[in-house]
Design a protein around this motif. Structure first.
Motif, short mmCIF file in Angstrom:
data_model
loop_
_atom_site.label_atom_id
_atom_site.label_comp_id
_atom_site.label_asym_id
_atom_site.label_seq_id
_atom_site.Cartn_x
_atom_site.Cartn_y
_atom_site.Cartn_z
N MET A 43 -9.76 26.87 -36.32
CA MET A 43 -9.25 26.99 -34.98
C MET A 43 -9.95 25.97 -34.09
O MET A 43 -11.16 25.76 -34.21
CB MET A 43 -9.53 28.41 -34.46
N THR B 198 -4.97 32.30 -28.89
CA THR B 198 -5.31 33.09 -30.07
C THR B 198 -5.77 34.49 -29.68
O THR B 198 -5.30 35.49 -30.22
CB THR B 198 -6.40 32.38 -30.90
N MET C 296 -11.79 38.65 -36.59
CA MET C 296 -11.67 37.19 -36.57
C MET C 296 -12.99 36.48 -36.80
O MET C 296 -13.06 35.25 -36.71
CB MET C 296 -11.11 36.71 -35.22
N GLU D 170 -14.85 35.51 -39.20
CA GLU D 170 -15.01 34.46 -40.21
C GLU D 170 -14.17 33.21 -39.91
O GLU D 170 -14.25 32.22 -40.64
CB GLU D 170 -14.67 35.00 -41.60
N THR D 171 -13.39 33.26 -38.85
CA THR D 171 -12.58 32.10 -38.48
C THR D 171 -13.50 30.96 -38.06
O THR D 171 -14.34 31.13 -37.19
CB THR D 171 -11.61 32.46 -37.33
N ARG D 172 -13.33 29.82 -38.69
CA ARG D 172 -14.18 28.66 -38.40
C ARG D 172 -13.60 27.89 -37.22
O ARG D 172 -12.39 27.68 -37.12
CB ARG D 172 -14.27 27.74 -39.62
N ILE D 173 -14.49 27.46 -36.33
CA ILE D 173 -14.11 26.71 -35.14
C ILE D 173 -14.35 25.23 -35.44
O ILE D 173 -15.46 24.84 -35.79
CB ILE D 173 -14.96 27.15 -33.93
N GLU D 174 -13.32 24.42 -35.32
CA GLU D 174 -13.43 23.00 -35.58
C GLU D 174 -14.40 22.36 -34.59
O GLU D 174 -14.41 22.68 -33.42
CB GLU D 174 -12.07 22.31 -35.43
N THR E 72 -18.58 29.82 -36.92
CA THR E 72 -17.55 30.84 -36.91
C THR E 72 -17.50 31.53 -35.55
O THR E 72 -18.45 31.43 -34.76
CB THR E 72 -17.80 31.90 -37.99
N ILE E 73 -16.43 32.25 -35.32
CA ILE E 73 -16.31 33.03 -34.09
C ILE E 73 -17.45 34.05 -34.02
O ILE E 73 -18.04 34.26 -32.96
CB ILE E 73 -14.93 33.71 -34.00
#
Length: 97
Positions: A1, A9, A27, A29-33, A41-42
């Motif tokens: 993301m 989101t 959320m 584990e969602t990786r932040i670019e 991660t978030i």
């Protein structure tokens, strides 16, 4: 993301109010670019915040953006209105006031 996608989101993912633990569980584990590093991660980002509850997607986004690490910012101390520390010889020890 991408960080710029955070509001959309979060707005689509949750009804508000929501709490930090819910966001981390769903959320986290969602990786932040990141343009300047491996990213995070978030969960890593929100764990640095002191906020436990978010009343809106905007509040969650504000906390999220405010707790992103230094790898998400451009040149430190950059100022397009004048001299920037380190841009001129002898400026390496100068800090902004």
């Amino acid at each position: 993301m991408r960080p710029t996608d955070a509001y959309e989101t979060f707005d689509e993912a949750y009804s508000y109010p929501t709490d930090r633990q819910t966001v981390i569980e769903t959320m986290g584990e969602t990786r932040i670019e990141s343009p300047n590093g491996p990213g995070e991660t978030i969960a890593e980002t929100l764990e640095r915040s002191g906020s436990e509850e978010f009343r809106s997607a905007q509040e969650l986004t504000d906390v999220f953006m405010g707790t992103l690490s230094d790898q998400y910012i451009g040149r430190k101390y950059y100022d397009d209105r004048g001299d920037n520390p380190g841009d001129s010889p002898g400026d390496e020890n100068r800090r902004p006031t």
